[in-house]
Design a protein around this motif. Structure first.
Motif, PDB file in Angstrom:
ATOM      1  N   VAL A  87       0.829  -1.206   0.000  1.00 35.53           N
ATOM      2  CA  VAL A  87       0.000   0.000   0.000  1.00 35.53           C
ATOM      3  C   VAL A  87       0.865   1.258   0.000  1.00 35.53           C
ATOM      4  CG1 VAL A  87      -1.724   1.305   1.308  1.00 35.53           C
ATOM      5  CG2 VAL A  87      -1.907  -1.183   1.141  1.00 35.53           C
ATOM      6  N   ALA A  88       2.104   1.156   0.456  1.00 34.77           N
ATOM      7  CA  ALA A  88       2.982   2.320   0.559  1.00 34.77           C
ATOM      8  C   ALA A  88       3.075   3.047  -0.771  1.00 34.77           C
ATOM      9  CB  ALA A  88       4.370   1.888   1.015  1.00 34.77           C
ATOM     10  N   GLY A  89       2.983   4.368  -0.725  1.00 31.30           N
ATOM     11  CA  GLY A  89       3.060   5.175  -1.938  1.00 31.30           C
ATOM     12  C   GLY A  89       1.740   5.390  -2.639  1.00 31.30           C
ATOM     13  N   SER A  90       0.638   4.920  -2.055  1.00 31.01           N
ATOM     14  CA  SER A  90      -0.678   5.117  -2.664  1.00 31.01           C
ATOM     15  C   SER A  90      -1.091   6.582  -2.588  1.00 31.01           C
ATOM     16  CB  SER A  90      -1.726   4.257  -1.946  1.00 31.01           C
ATOM     17  OG  SER A  90      -1.463   2.879  -2.097  1.00 31.01           O
ATOM     18  N   ASP A  91      -1.671   7.091  -3.656  1.00 30.55           N
ATOM     19  CA  ASP A  91      -2.232   8.438  -3.595  1.00 30.55           C
ATOM     20  C   ASP A  91      -3.653   8.368  -3.052  1.00 30.55           C
ATOM     21  OD1 ASP A  91      -3.768   7.449  -5.692  1.00 30.55           O
ATOM     22  OD2 ASP A  91      -3.121   8.942  -7.161  1.00 30.55           O
ATOM     23  N   ALA A  92      -4.383   9.491  -3.099  1.00 32.59           N
ATOM     24  CA  ALA A  92      -5.723   9.538  -2.501  1.00 32.59           C
ATOM     25  C   ALA A  92      -6.677   8.547  -3.155  1.00 32.59           C
ATOM     26  CB  ALA A  92      -6.283  10.959  -2.595  1.00 32.59           C
ATOM     27  N   ILE A  93      -6.581   8.387  -4.469  1.00 32.62           N
ATOM     28  CA  ILE A  93      -7.497   7.490  -5.173  1.00 32.62           C
ATOM     29  C   ILE A  93      -7.203   6.037  -4.822  1.00 32.62           C
ATOM     30  CG2 ILE A  93      -8.420   6.810  -7.406  1.00 32.62           C
ATOM     31  CD1 ILE A  93      -8.975   9.730  -6.564  1.00 32.62           C
ATOM     32  N   ALA A  94      -5.922   5.674  -4.815  1.00 31.45           N
ATOM     33  CA  ALA A  94      -5.558   4.299  -4.461  1.00 31.45           C
ATOM     34  C   ALA A  94      -5.905   4.006  -3.009  1.00 31.45           C
ATOM     35  CB  ALA A  94      -4.076   4.072  -4.724  1.00 31.45           C
ATOM     36  N   THR A  95      -5.718   4.984  -2.150  1.00 33.29           N
ATOM     37  CA  THR A  95      -6.088   4.811  -0.741  1.00 33.29           C
ATOM     38  C   THR A  95      -7.585   4.583  -0.606  1.00 33.29           C
ATOM     39  OG1 THR A  95      -4.244   6.191   0.008  1.00 33.29           O
ATOM     40  CG2 THR A  95      -6.084   5.900   1.537  1.00 33.29           C
ATOM     41  N   ALA A  96      -8.375   5.312  -1.396  1.00 31.82           N
ATOM     42  CA  ALA A  96      -9.831   5.137  -1.369  1.00 31.82           C
ATOM     43  C   ALA A  96     -10.215   3.733  -1.789  1.00 31.82           C
ATOM     44  CB  ALA A  96     -10.504   6.170  -2.266  1.00 31.82           C
ATOM     45  N   SER A 152      -4.760  -7.587   5.614  1.00 32.63           N
ATOM     46  CA  SER A 152      -3.852  -7.323   4.513  1.00 32.63           C
ATOM     47  C   SER A 152      -4.672  -7.060   3.249  1.00 32.63           C
ATOM     48  CB  SER A 152      -2.932  -8.522   4.298  1.00 32.63           C
ATOM     49  OG  SER A 152      -3.694  -9.648   3.869  1.00 32.63           O
ATOM     50  N   LEU A 153      -4.001  -6.741   2.153  1.00 34.39           N
ATOM     51  CA  LEU A 153      -4.716  -6.574   0.884  1.00 34.39           C
ATOM     52  C   LEU A 153      -5.426  -7.859   0.486  1.00 34.39           C
ATOM     53  CD1 LEU A 153      -2.251  -4.499  -1.332  1.00 34.39           C
ATOM     54  CD2 LEU A 153      -4.316  -3.704  -0.156  1.00 34.39           C
ATOM     55  N   ALA A 154      -4.779  -8.995   0.739  1.00 34.46           N
ATOM     56  CA  ALA A 154      -5.409 -10.271   0.407  1.00 34.46           C
ATOM     57  C   ALA A 154      -6.681 -10.483   1.210  1.00 34.46           C
ATOM     58  CB  ALA A 154      -4.428 -11.416   0.661  1.00 34.46           C
ATOM     59  N   ASP A 155      -6.679 -10.042   2.482  1.00 35.61           N
ATOM     60  CA  ASP A 155      -7.853 -10.221   3.341  1.00 35.61           C
ATOM     61  C   ASP A 155      -9.061  -9.450   2.815  1.00 35.61           C
ATOM     62  OD1 ASP A 155      -6.575 -11.915   5.193  1.00 35.61           O
ATOM     63  OD2 ASP A 155      -5.739 -10.200   6.277  1.00 35.61           O
ATOM     64  N   VAL A 156      -8.807  -8.281   2.213  1.00 35.05           N
ATOM     65  CA  VAL A 156      -9.928  -7.476   1.706  1.00 35.05           C
ATOM     66  C   VAL A 156     -10.174  -7.725   0.224  1.00 35.05           C
ATOM     67  CG1 VAL A 156      -9.607  -5.690   3.451  1.00 35.05           C
ATOM     68  CG2 VAL A 156      -8.458  -5.451   1.236  1.00 35.05           C
ATOM     69  N   GLY A 157      -9.427  -8.666  -0.348  1.00 34.51           N
ATOM     70  CA  GLY A 157      -9.668  -9.052  -1.732  1.00 34.51           C
ATOM     71  C   GLY A 157      -9.261  -8.019  -2.755  1.00 34.51           C
ATOM     72  N   LEU A 158      -8.187  -7.277  -2.474  1.00 37.15           N
ATOM     73  CA  LEU A 158      -7.771  -6.219  -3.389  1.00 37.15           C
ATOM     74  C   LEU A 158      -6.473  -6.598  -4.092  1.00 37.15           C
ATOM     75  CD1 LEU A 158      -8.703  -3.401  -4.288  1.00 37.15           C
ATOM     76  CD2 LEU A 158      -7.210  -2.425  -2.545  1.00 37.15           C
ATOM     77  N   ASP A 159      -6.446  -6.409  -5.397  1.00 38.83           N
ATOM     78  CA  ASP A 159      -5.266  -6.685  -6.209  1.00 38.83           C
ATOM     79  C   ASP A 159      -4.179  -5.657  -5.891  1.00 38.83           C
ATOM     80  OD1 ASP A 159      -3.348  -7.110  -8.153  1.00 38.83           O
ATOM     81  OD2 ASP A 159      -4.770  -7.224  -9.807  1.00 38.83           O
ATOM     82  N   PRO A 160      -2.980  -6.079  -5.552  1.00 40.44           N
ATOM     83  CA  PRO A 160      -1.895  -5.132  -5.262  1.00 40.44           C
ATOM     84  C   PRO A 160      -1.628  -4.156  -6.406  1.00 40.44           C
ATOM     85  CG  PRO A 160      -1.268  -7.340  -4.566  1.00 40.44           C
ATOM     86  CD  PRO A 160      -2.556  -7.477  -5.320  1.00 40.44           C
ATOM     87  N   ALA A 161      -1.972  -4.539  -7.629  1.00 41.10           N
ATOM     88  CA  ALA A 161      -1.758  -3.648  -8.777  1.00 41.10           C
ATOM     89  C   ALA A 161      -2.638  -2.404  -8.705  1.00 41.10           C
ATOM     90  CB  ALA A 161      -2.024  -4.392 -10.080  1.00 41.10           C
ATOM     91  N   ALA A 162      -3.678  -2.439  -7.861  1.00 43.03           N
ATOM     92  CA  ALA A 162      -4.600  -1.303  -7.755  1.00 43.03           C
ATOM     93  C   ALA A 162      -4.137  -0.263  -6.749  1.00 43.03           C
ATOM     94  CB  ALA A 162      -5.997  -1.799  -7.371  1.00 43.03           C
ATOM     95  N   VAL A 163      -3.035  -0.525  -6.053  1.00 43.88           N
ATOM     96  CA  VAL A 163      -2.563   0.388  -5.011  1.00 43.88           C
ATOM     97  C   VAL A 163      -1.080   0.666  -5.209  1.00 43.88           C
ATOM     98  CG1 VAL A 163      -4.305  -0.459  -3.399  1.00 43.88           C
ATOM     99  CG2 VAL A 163      -2.014  -1.466  -3.382  1.00 43.88           C
ATOM    100  N   GLY A 164      -0.506   1.435  -4.262  1.00 46.90           N
ATOM    101  CA  GLY A 164       0.897   1.765  -4.369  1.00 46.90           C
ATOM    102  C   GLY A 164       1.155   2.718  -5.526  1.00 46.90           C
ATOM    103  N   PRO A 165       2.402   2.997  -5.824  1.00 47.21           N
ATOM    104  CA  PRO A 165       2.716   3.929  -6.920  1.00 47.21           C
ATOM    105  C   PRO A 165       2.146   3.487  -8.260  1.00 47.21           C
ATOM    106  CG  PRO A 165       4.658   3.540  -5.545  1.00 47.21           C
ATOM    107  CD  PRO A 165       3.618   2.566  -5.087  1.00 47.21           C
ATOM    108  N   ASP A 166       2.179   2.188  -8.559  1.00 45.67           N
ATOM    109  CA  ASP A 166       1.686   1.712  -9.848  1.00 45.67           C
ATOM    110  C   ASP A 166       0.175   1.835  -9.984  1.00 45.67           C
ATOM    111  OD1 ASP A 166       4.265   1.117 -10.584  1.00 45.67           O
ATOM    112  OD2 ASP A 166       4.119  -1.007 -10.026  1.00 45.67           O
ATOM    113  N   GLY A 167      -0.542   1.757  -8.854  1.00 45.50           N
ATOM    114  CA  GLY A 167      -1.990   1.845  -8.891  1.00 45.50           C
ATOM    115  C   GLY A 167      -2.521   3.243  -8.671  1.00 45.50           C
ATOM    116  N   SER A 168      -1.622   4.204  -8.503  1.00 42.12           N
ATOM    117  CA  SER A 168      -2.034   5.582  -8.239  1.00 42.12           C
ATOM    118  C   SER A 168      -2.261   6.343  -9.540  1.00 42.12           C
ATOM    119  CB  SER A 168      -0.976   6.299  -7.402  1.00 42.12           C
ATOM    120  OG  SER A 168      -0.865   5.716  -6.111  1.00 42.12           O
ATOM    121  N   THR A 169      -3.136   7.324  -9.489  1.00 32.88           N
ATOM    122  CA  THR A 169      -3.444   8.131 -10.672  1.00 32.88           C
ATOM    123  C   THR A 169      -2.553   9.363 -10.767  1.00 32.88           C
ATOM    124  OG1 THR A 169      -5.167   9.275  -9.422  1.00 32.88           O
ATOM    125  CG2 THR A 169      -5.839   7.372 -10.715  1.00 32.88           C
ATOM    126  N   THR A 170      -1.751   9.620  -9.736  1.00 35.17           N
ATOM    127  CA  THR A 170      -0.836  10.756  -9.739  1.00 35.17           C
ATOM    128  C   THR A 170       0.592  10.250  -9.551  1.00 35.17           C
ATOM    129  OG1 THR A 170      -1.100  11.077  -7.349  1.00 35.17           O
ATOM    130  CG2 THR A 170      -2.566  12.321  -8.793  1.00 35.17           C
TER     131      THR A 170
END
Length: 267
Positions: free
Chosen positions: A94-103, A212-230
């Motif tokens: 999750v580190a490096g997520s912007d506001a959208i990825a955090t949401a 964890s991300l796995a617990d909430v069923g979220l793909d790691p590609a949707a978060v962090g710097p790569d999943g951020s829109t900024t």
């Protein structure tokens, strides 16, 4: 009634801040604290739940945060204020997520909570004092597909309908939406209660659910710097001010101050 309050662990406003090699704010300091504006959100959530019978059977106020291990302290503060349960989503990805990825992370956690027991309201503060984007509540509502009611200074819930009042610079708005809904609240109407000693001690014993991300069923590609829109293209420390004139408080400096203001066009 079930209320989920989103909170954030942020550097204290009065503490020195620094940027890491990636240009992002360094977090996890000893003086990091619960975002002050999220205390207003928690107060709003507690009052709304209390009007419906909280604490009591069938009622719950959950504090939810996303962040590294030290962020649990924000949850402890929320529990001390009166929240009944706490959820911490923590994952290195999750580190490096912007506001959208955090949401996206918050929405996945809320969806998991909603599947376990229906959520009526998600409440957030008007901004995080570290970034001041004010984007997360709207982005969270969009990802969840729930209505959003922003900058509320009054909240009522009755017969499955959420009603809020929002005051602008020119008029007052009365807004309604079906529950579940996402709210954000102003810093003008919900002065946070101060935890008493009993609440502080009880908060130390209350369990905090960690996902964890796995617990909430979220793909790691949707978060962090790569999943951020900024992207952080460049960042630098704020430059020191130059050209300052320091005027002390004795009477002899008054003429100098008047001359300086006159030169700058203020007199």
């Amino acid at each position: 009634m079930r209320v989920v309050v989103c909170v954030k662990h942020v550097p204290d406003l009065q503490s020195p801040r620094s940027l890491g090699d990636d240009g992002r704010l360094v977090r996890g300091g000893d003086d990091d604290t619960l975002n002050e504006l999220d205390e207003d959100a928690l107060e709003a959530g507690l009052r709304t739940a209390e009007a419906a019978g909280f604490p009591g059977e069938g009622h719950d106020v959950t504090v939810l945060t996303v962040g590294p291990a030290p962020a649990v302290e924000a949850l402890r503060r929320g529990l001390a204020m009166g929240a009944s349960t706490a959820v911490h989503v923590t994952d290195e990805q999750v580190a490096g997520s912007d506001a959208i990825a955090t949401a996206r992370v918050l929405a996945a956690a809320v969806a998991k909570l909603h599947a376990e027991q229906p959520v009526d309201l998600v409440v957030a503060g008007m901004a995080g004092l570290d970034g001041l984007t004010s984007l997360v509540p709207a982005a969270l509502a969009e990802v969840l597909g729930w209505p959003q009611l922003t900058l509320a200074d009054r909240i009522t819930v009755a017969d499955g309908v959420v009603s809020v009042r929002r005051e602008t610079s020119t008029h007052v708005e009365e807004l309604t939406a079906p529950a579940p809904a996402v709210l954000s609240v102003t810093d003008q109407a919900f002065r946070a209660r101060f935890p008493n000693f009993k609440g502080i001690m009880a908060a130390r014993k209350k369990p905090v659910t960690t996902w964890s991300l796995a617990d909430v069923g979220l793909d790691p590609a949707a978060v962090g710097p790569d999943g951020s829109t900024t992207r952080v293209v460049e960042a630098a420390e704020h430059p020191e001010r130059t050209g300052r004139v320091l005027v002390t408080g004795d009477a002899e400096t008054v003429p100098a101050l008047v001359d300086f203001l006159s030169q700058k066009g203020f007199a």
